[in-house]
Design an enzyme around this catalytic site. Structure first.
Site, PDB file in Angstrom:
ATOM      1  N   ASP A  47       0.830  -1.205   0.000  1.00  0.00           N
ATOM      2  CA  ASP A  47       0.000   0.000   0.000  1.00  0.00           C
ATOM      3  C   ASP A  47       0.864   1.254   0.000  1.00  0.00           C
ATOM      4  O   ASP A  47       0.588   2.220  -0.696  1.00  0.00           O
ATOM      5  CB  ASP A  47      -0.897   0.017   1.240  1.00  0.00           C
ATOM      6  CG  ASP A  47      -1.981  -1.031   1.136  1.00  0.00           C
ATOM      7  OD1 ASP A  47      -2.110  -1.621   0.040  1.00  0.00           O
ATOM      8  OD2 ASP A  47      -2.672  -1.259   2.138  1.00  0.00           O
ATOM      9  N   ALA A  48       1.951   1.204   0.803  1.00  0.00           N
ATOM     10  CA  ALA A  48       2.818   2.378   0.914  1.00  0.00           C
ATOM     11  C   ALA A  48       3.459   2.693  -0.433  1.00  0.00           C
ATOM     12  O   ALA A  48       3.501   3.840  -0.871  1.00  0.00           O
ATOM     13  CB  ALA A  48       3.898   2.132   1.970  1.00  0.00           C
ATOM     14  N   ASP A  51       0.858   4.148  -2.771  1.00  0.00           N
ATOM     15  CA  ASP A  51       0.597   5.563  -2.482  1.00  0.00           C
ATOM     16  C   ASP A  51       1.752   6.443  -2.946  1.00  0.00           C
ATOM     17  O   ASP A  51       1.551   7.524  -3.493  1.00  0.00           O
ATOM     18  CB  ASP A  51       0.366   5.762  -0.976  1.00  0.00           C
ATOM     19  CG  ASP A  51      -0.952   5.128  -0.550  1.00  0.00           C
ATOM     20  OD1 ASP A  51      -1.796   4.880  -1.428  1.00  0.00           O
ATOM     21  OD2 ASP A  51      -1.111   4.882   0.658  1.00  0.00           O
ATOM     22  N   LEU A  97     -38.407   1.007  -2.355  1.00  0.00           N
ATOM     23  CA  LEU A  97     -39.447  -0.010  -2.263  1.00  0.00           C
ATOM     24  C   LEU A  97     -40.322   0.239  -1.049  1.00  0.00           C
ATOM     25  O   LEU A  97     -39.861   0.731  -0.025  1.00  0.00           O
ATOM     26  CB  LEU A  97     -38.814  -1.398  -2.121  1.00  0.00           C
ATOM     27  CG  LEU A  97     -37.975  -1.893  -3.294  1.00  0.00           C
ATOM     28  CD1 LEU A  97     -37.408  -3.266  -2.989  1.00  0.00           C
ATOM     29  CD2 LEU A  97     -38.810  -1.942  -4.561  1.00  0.00           C
ATOM     30  N   GLU A 130     -35.746 -12.472  -3.283  1.00  0.00           N
ATOM     31  CA  GLU A 130     -34.279 -12.445  -3.209  1.00  0.00           C
ATOM     32  C   GLU A 130     -33.867 -11.654  -1.974  1.00  0.00           C
ATOM     33  O   GLU A 130     -34.626 -10.807  -1.498  1.00  0.00           O
ATOM     34  CB  GLU A 130     -33.706 -11.770  -4.455  1.00  0.00           C
ATOM     35  CG  GLU A 130     -34.026 -10.287  -4.482  1.00  0.00           C
ATOM     36  CD  GLU A 130     -33.944  -9.666  -5.866  1.00  0.00           C
ATOM     37  OE1 GLU A 130     -32.821  -9.525  -6.350  1.00  0.00           O
ATOM     38  OE2 GLU A 130     -34.998  -9.311  -6.428  1.00  0.00           O
ATOM     39  N   LYS A 132     -32.428  -8.808   0.323  1.00  0.00           N
ATOM     40  CA  LYS A 132     -32.225  -7.371   0.128  1.00  0.00           C
ATOM     41  C   LYS A 132     -30.836  -7.036   0.668  1.00  0.00           C
ATOM     42  O   LYS A 132     -30.613  -7.055   1.875  1.00  0.00           O
ATOM     43  CB  LYS A 132     -33.298  -6.579   0.868  1.00  0.00           C
ATOM     44  CG  LYS A 132     -33.231  -5.087   0.603  1.00  0.00           C
ATOM     45  CD  LYS A 132     -34.460  -4.393   1.181  1.00  0.00           C
ATOM     46  CE  LYS A 132     -34.577  -2.980   0.668  1.00  0.00           C
ATOM     47  NZ  LYS A 132     -33.418  -2.140   0.954  1.00  0.00           N
ATOM     48  N   ASP A 134     -27.687  -5.038   1.896  1.00  0.00           N
ATOM     49  CA  ASP A 134     -27.523  -3.765   2.588  1.00  0.00           C
ATOM     50  C   ASP A 134     -26.303  -3.044   2.032  1.00  0.00           C
ATOM     51  O   ASP A 134     -25.210  -3.133   2.570  1.00  0.00           O
ATOM     52  CB  ASP A 134     -27.374  -4.020   4.095  1.00  0.00           C
ATOM     53  CG  ASP A 134     -27.594  -2.754   4.893  1.00  0.00           C
ATOM     54  OD1 ASP A 134     -28.032  -1.750   4.302  1.00  0.00           O
ATOM     55  OD2 ASP A 134     -27.333  -2.781   6.100  1.00  0.00           O
ATOM     56  N   GLU A 188     -26.806  -3.622  -6.534  1.00  0.00           N
ATOM     57  CA  GLU A 188     -26.334  -3.118  -5.252  1.00  0.00           C
ATOM     58  C   GLU A 188     -24.822  -3.271  -5.137  1.00  0.00           C
ATOM     59  O   GLU A 188     -24.282  -4.351  -5.379  1.00  0.00           O
ATOM     60  CB  GLU A 188     -27.022  -3.918  -4.126  1.00  0.00           C
ATOM     61  CG  GLU A 188     -27.013  -3.230  -2.793  1.00  0.00           C
ATOM     62  CD  GLU A 188     -28.191  -2.257  -2.634  1.00  0.00           C
ATOM     63  OE1 GLU A 188     -28.897  -2.010  -3.630  1.00  0.00           O
ATOM     64  OE2 GLU A 188     -28.381  -1.748  -1.517  1.00  0.00           O
ATOM     65  N   TYR A 240     -29.750  -6.812  -9.995  1.00  0.00           N
ATOM     66  CA  TYR A 240     -31.089  -7.333  -9.706  1.00  0.00           C
ATOM     67  C   TYR A 240     -32.211  -6.610 -10.455  1.00  0.00           C
ATOM     68  O   TYR A 240     -33.387  -6.938 -10.285  1.00  0.00           O
ATOM     69  CB  TYR A 240     -31.381  -7.317  -8.205  1.00  0.00           C
ATOM     70  CG  TYR A 240     -31.225  -5.962  -7.541  1.00  0.00           C
ATOM     71  CD1 TYR A 240     -32.095  -4.927  -7.822  1.00  0.00           C
ATOM     72  CD2 TYR A 240     -30.215  -5.735  -6.604  1.00  0.00           C
ATOM     73  CE1 TYR A 240     -31.964  -3.694  -7.214  1.00  0.00           C
ATOM     74  CE2 TYR A 240     -30.072  -4.511  -5.983  1.00  0.00           C
ATOM     75  CZ  TYR A 240     -30.950  -3.506  -6.299  1.00  0.00           C
ATOM     76  OH  TYR A 240     -30.812  -2.287  -5.692  1.00  0.00           O
ATOM     77  N   LYS A 328     -38.895  -6.639   5.480  1.00  0.00           N
ATOM     78  CA  LYS A 328     -37.717  -6.341   6.287  1.00  0.00           C
ATOM     79  C   LYS A 328     -37.623  -7.275   7.500  1.00  0.00           C
ATOM     80  O   LYS A 328     -38.634  -7.706   8.054  1.00  0.00           O
ATOM     81  CB  LYS A 328     -37.779  -4.891   6.782  1.00  0.00           C
ATOM     82  CG  LYS A 328     -37.740  -3.848   5.684  1.00  0.00           C
ATOM     83  CD  LYS A 328     -36.439  -3.891   4.937  1.00  0.00           C
ATOM     84  CE  LYS A 328     -35.763  -2.596   4.659  1.00  0.00           C
ATOM     85  NZ  LYS A 328     -35.890  -1.449   5.436  1.00  0.00           N
ATOM     86  N   CYS A 433     -44.503  28.433  23.049  1.00  0.00           N
ATOM     87  CA  CYS A 433     -43.396  28.164  22.136  1.00  0.00           C
ATOM     88  C   CYS A 433     -42.072  28.419  22.845  1.00  0.00           C
ATOM     89  O   CYS A 433     -41.870  29.492  23.399  1.00  0.00           O
ATOM     90  CB  CYS A 433     -43.521  29.059  20.909  1.00  0.00           C
ATOM     91  SG  CYS A 433     -42.092  28.952  19.818  1.00  0.00           S
ATOM     92  N   CYS A 436     -40.350  31.641  20.908  1.00  0.00           N
ATOM     93  CA  CYS A 436     -40.854  33.020  20.910  1.00  0.00           C
ATOM     94  C   CYS A 436     -41.824  33.283  22.052  1.00  0.00           C
ATOM     95  O   CYS A 436     -42.248  34.417  22.255  1.00  0.00           O
ATOM     96  CB  CYS A 436     -41.533  33.350  19.579  1.00  0.00           C
ATOM     97  SG  CYS A 436     -43.101  32.483  19.324  1.00  0.00           S
ATOM     98  N   CYS A 451     -47.081  26.460  17.556  1.00  0.00           N
ATOM     99  CA  CYS A 451     -46.824  27.821  17.988  1.00  0.00           C
ATOM    100  C   CYS A 451     -47.702  28.762  17.167  1.00  0.00           C
ATOM    101  O   CYS A 451     -47.797  28.639  15.950  1.00  0.00           O
ATOM    102  CB  CYS A 451     -45.343  28.137  17.770  1.00  0.00           C
ATOM    103  SG  CYS A 451     -44.962  29.892  17.722  1.00  0.00           S
ATOM    104  N   CYS A 457     -42.453  34.468  15.080  1.00  0.00           N
ATOM    105  CA  CYS A 457     -41.608  33.466  15.731  1.00  0.00           C
ATOM    106  C   CYS A 457     -40.327  33.262  14.919  1.00  0.00           C
ATOM    107  O   CYS A 457     -40.379  32.850  13.763  1.00  0.00           O
ATOM    108  CB  CYS A 457     -42.368  32.149  15.855  1.00  0.00           C
ATOM    109  SG  CYS A 457     -41.377  30.816  16.541  1.00  0.00           S
TER     110      CYS A 457
END
Length: 756
Positions: A47-48, A51, A97, A130, A132, A134, A188, A240, A328, A433, A436, A451, A457
DNA sequence: GTGCCTCGAGTTCC
DNA sequence: CTCGAGGCAC
């Protein structure tokens, strides 16, 4: 740096030839690293080093701008600029949905679909089911089999162009064979559990920020302005659905998904066809049972009507398709202490209680605030006085159970009475309120306390201004909620009402302390703001009406009003004219309410129609044109007495009216176009359906007509262009005959719209 | 009068 | 995203 093999050659020391060669080498190296990252087990370079290579590439490009390569890794096609991502308008809207939270709601969905289609309970009707995922949805546009654009969902209409980022996802094919000339694939983007853990470990080791959950990690990774960072993130993609197409993919949802799979997309292996409600329930249970062992997060099961012809008939509600539902999983919950209750004041003056919570993690996110809805919710009763949460009220200091409704909005679900502190008192909802000090009242039958301060206000005034500049309204770039608060509080250059936005530049020119000299502002930002404001001086009628922030007049109703009246002059004149009739209507309504209350107290039946008639008669007579204007207003589909009286009230309240006039005087309002759907025989016409329709249900007929640009009204009037009368048509057909309105039967209607 | 359905207005966190 | 209520069909 030995891995990259350019130690010792300082950027400053490079000549042009050396720089060009170096840029070529770095481009190859970085592109190779990007692909290797996804396709091979071990990354080619660390990675270094990666970069460092990128930084070196950028440094050389900065010194020799003329040598920047067409395939420069710092500049991928479609890449975001410093200002952010480009905008993409979806050819076909990306909707969300509707949700079902238990088996009964799933059954309701099935029943609703059958009802809309006019199917018997037992008639065969298949769905696909199917998991869902995330993650976040993405739309991929392929032209002649080549990926040309990737866009996020955004608000469903307009998303962000993330093409360069999407190209780095291995599961998204760059090219596909055998596809329609135009194909938008939707699906997704997500991050698997193992990849998420590894990424967080790497981030932590490098001192970067870690992500709260895989979904945030996926979203954060896809929305990187630098696509080479996205390339280093282990994103995956399930296809999908689809958007725009040059030709149909298949006849059923399941066949269409199979075709997407054949094109080379990953589709979810748990996708099944369900022949009945029982099979849907079983499939839901099966997926729920596997949830813990799946290598990615899911939050439910999506069911779609399998037959695409039926999907087309079912069509869409305003934000969701009628042919799909997300069942869900039950939301995750957590207990914490309620440390306080704050009251917020909204633009309509509504007092909304917000729970201040001891921070607690719910579903991977730390929650410290939650909505408490209204007075009754805190008291443990619903608006009808029925107990909720077993009648338990909510007190400061209580232990409360919190969940995130729809995985988003934190709510208080329960109270642990055994942990209630000694001597705690029921919460007393304020009757004035907090901002005010005006009286805050609850109208009969209303669940919210408001209010009464109106424009006096400050909280209401600020919220109204925020609404005014919000997305569906004036949407002025550089003038968001934060800036509104700043300008509202400003002593030198205040914005206290919408019209003052449009005098800002002139006033700025006249003051000594210029906006451009302030902290956080400069010449450029001030000039940009003034330019953005000027751009919005020309405004569509519907935006203006919506921006006024009149109660019961949201985006849709504002659009209906704009379409109906066409111009600001016609609209404001009509509301003015309708005034007296509106006042009379209000008086009659009050009389009826009184009668109802009196009748309830005496235990007798309320004499509604007599009271109403008497109240109308008692009020001074209104001019015929006022009556006509009022009737026209409430005759618009979707506009009833509540919206009409709110409009009339706003236009007749002197201070508010003056404010509206000042605003309108500063603007150039663009007239609304008639909804002339091309080639539609009924575009802009007002239709009425009556009697029994045999080939389609009423809801379906209405949806079809509206899709063709027609307005569907409930009753026949002189404005009606066409009556579609089925068997059993009664008074409406008679009235149409009297008024000389053209009348056809259902077959005639189907022939007219080309479905005969 | 009753029961859908849609819309408006409220909300949180990143 | 949810809730309440307005609007409209039955």
């Amino acid at each position: 740096m030995s891995e990259t093999g350019f130690e010792g050659i300082a950027v400053d020391a490079l000549d042009e030839a050396g720089a060009a060669a170096e840029l070529a080498r770095l481009a190859a190296l970085i592109h190779r690293a990007n692909t290797a990252y996804h396709t091979e087990d071990a990354p080619e370079i660390s990675d270094a080093a990666y970069d460092a290579a990128k930084a070196r590439n950028a440094a050389i490009e900065a010194r020799f701008p003329g040598l920047k390569r067409a395939d420069s890794p710092s500049d991928v096609v479609g890449a975001a600029t410093a200002e952010g991502f480009g905008k993409v308008t979806h050819a076909v809207r990306m909707l969300s949905l509707a949700n079902a939270f238990d088996a009964n709601e799933l059954a309701d969905f099935d029943a609703g679909v059958r009802n809309f289609l006019g199917l018997e309970k037992a008639a065969p009707l298949a769905y696909t089911g199917e998991p869902k995922i995330d993650g976040l949805s993405l739309s991929l546009r392929y032209e002649n089999g080549v990926l040309v654009q990737a866009a996020t969902r955004g608000d469903g209409e307009v998303g962000e162009n993330v093409t360069a980022n999407a190209r780095t996802i291995a599961e998204i094919p760059q090219e596909i064979a055998g596809a329609p000339a135009l194909l938008e694939v939707r699906g997704e983007v997500y991050m698997g559990h193992e990849d998420f853990a590894a990424l967080n470990a790497r981030q932590a080791a490098e001192g970067g920020k870690t992500f709260a959950n895989p979904r945030n990690a996926a979203a954060g990774s896809l929305r990187q302005l630098d696509a080479t960072i996205t390339a280093r993130r282990p994103l995956k993609f399930f296809a999908y659905a689809w958007g725009a197409l040059s030709e149909p993919l298949a006849e059923t949802q399941s066949e269409a998904i199979a075709r997407l799979h054949a094109f080379g997309f990953t589709t979810n292996p748990l996708t099944r066809r369900c022949e009945s409600l029982e099979e849907m329930r079983a499939h839901y249970a099966e997926i729920e049972a596997q949830r813990a062992t799946l290598p990615y997060d899911i939050d439910g099961v999506v069911f779609k009507v399998d037959d695409l012809a039926l999907q087309a008939r079912l069509g869409f509600r305003s934000t969701t398709p009628r042919w799909a539902i997300a069942h869900k999983f039950p939301a995750e919950k957590a207990w914490t202490c309620l440390e306080g209750i704050d009251i917020q004041v909204g633009r309509t003056g509504a007092l909304s209680p917000v729970a201040r919570l001891r921070p607690v993690t719910v579903g991977g996110v730390v929650v410290s605030n939650a909505t408490l809805h209204n007075e009754d919710y805190i008291a443990g009763r619903d608006s009808k006085g029925e107990p909720i949460r077993g009648g338990k009220d909510i007190r400061i200091g209580d232990w409360v159970e919190v969940y995130r409704a729809g995985d988003v909005i934190p709510k208080v679900a329960d109270v642990d009475l055994s942990k209630r502190p000694e001597g705690s008192e029921p919460y007393r909802f304020p009757e004035t309120c907090p901002d005010c000090g005006s009286e805050a009242v609850r109208e009969a039958g209303d669940s919210v306390r408001r209010c009464t301060g109106g424009l006096i206000c400050p909280a209401q005034a600020v919220e109204k201004l925020k609404h005014f500049v919000s997305r569906g309204a004036f949407d002025i770039e550089g003038l968001g909620a934060k800036q509104i608060e700043m300008f509202y509080a400003d002593e030198v250059l205040p914005i206290r009402e919408p019209a003052e936005i449009f005098t800002l530049q002139v006033r700025d020119a006249a003051t000594v302390s210029k906006l451009a000299n302030r902290d956080g502002w400069g010449e450029t930002s001030a000039r940009k703001l003034f330019a953005a404001i000027e751009e919005r001086r020309r405004i569509e009628l519907r935006r203006l009406i919506f921006a006024l922030g009149i109660r019961h007049v949201g985006e849709v109703v504002a659009g209906d009003l704009a379409r109906h009246y066409g111009s600001w002059a016609a609209f404001s004149h009509a509301v003015d004219l309708a005034g007296p009739a509106g006042q009379r209507h209000l008086a009659a309504e009050a009389a009826v309410r009184e009668e109802r209350e009196a009748a309830a107290a005496d235990g007798r039946r309320a004499r509604v129609s007599e009271t109403e008639a008497a109240a109308w008669a008692a009020e001074p007579a209104v001019p015929a044109e006022a009556k006509a204007a009022w009737d026209e207003l409430v005759g618009i589909d979707g506009i009833g007495a509540a919206a009409a009286t709110a409009l009339v009230a706003a236009f007749h309240q002197p201070a508010e009216r003056a404010s509206i006039d000042r605003l309108a005087g500063a603007l150039e309002v663009i007239d609304a176009a008639r909804p002339a759907t091309e080639g539609s025989p009924v575009a802009g016409k007002t239709l009425v359906f009556t009697g029994t329709l045999e080939k389609m249900t009423r809801a379906e007929a209405k949806a079809r007509a509206e899709a063709l640009g027609a307005k569907v009204a409930g009753s026949v009037s002189a404005k009606t262009d066409l009556l579609i009368a089925g068997p059993g048509a009664g008074s409406k057909a008679k009235k149409a005959a009297e008024l000389g309105v053209e009348t056809i039967d259902e077959d005639g209607w189907l022939a007219l719209i080309g479905e005969g």
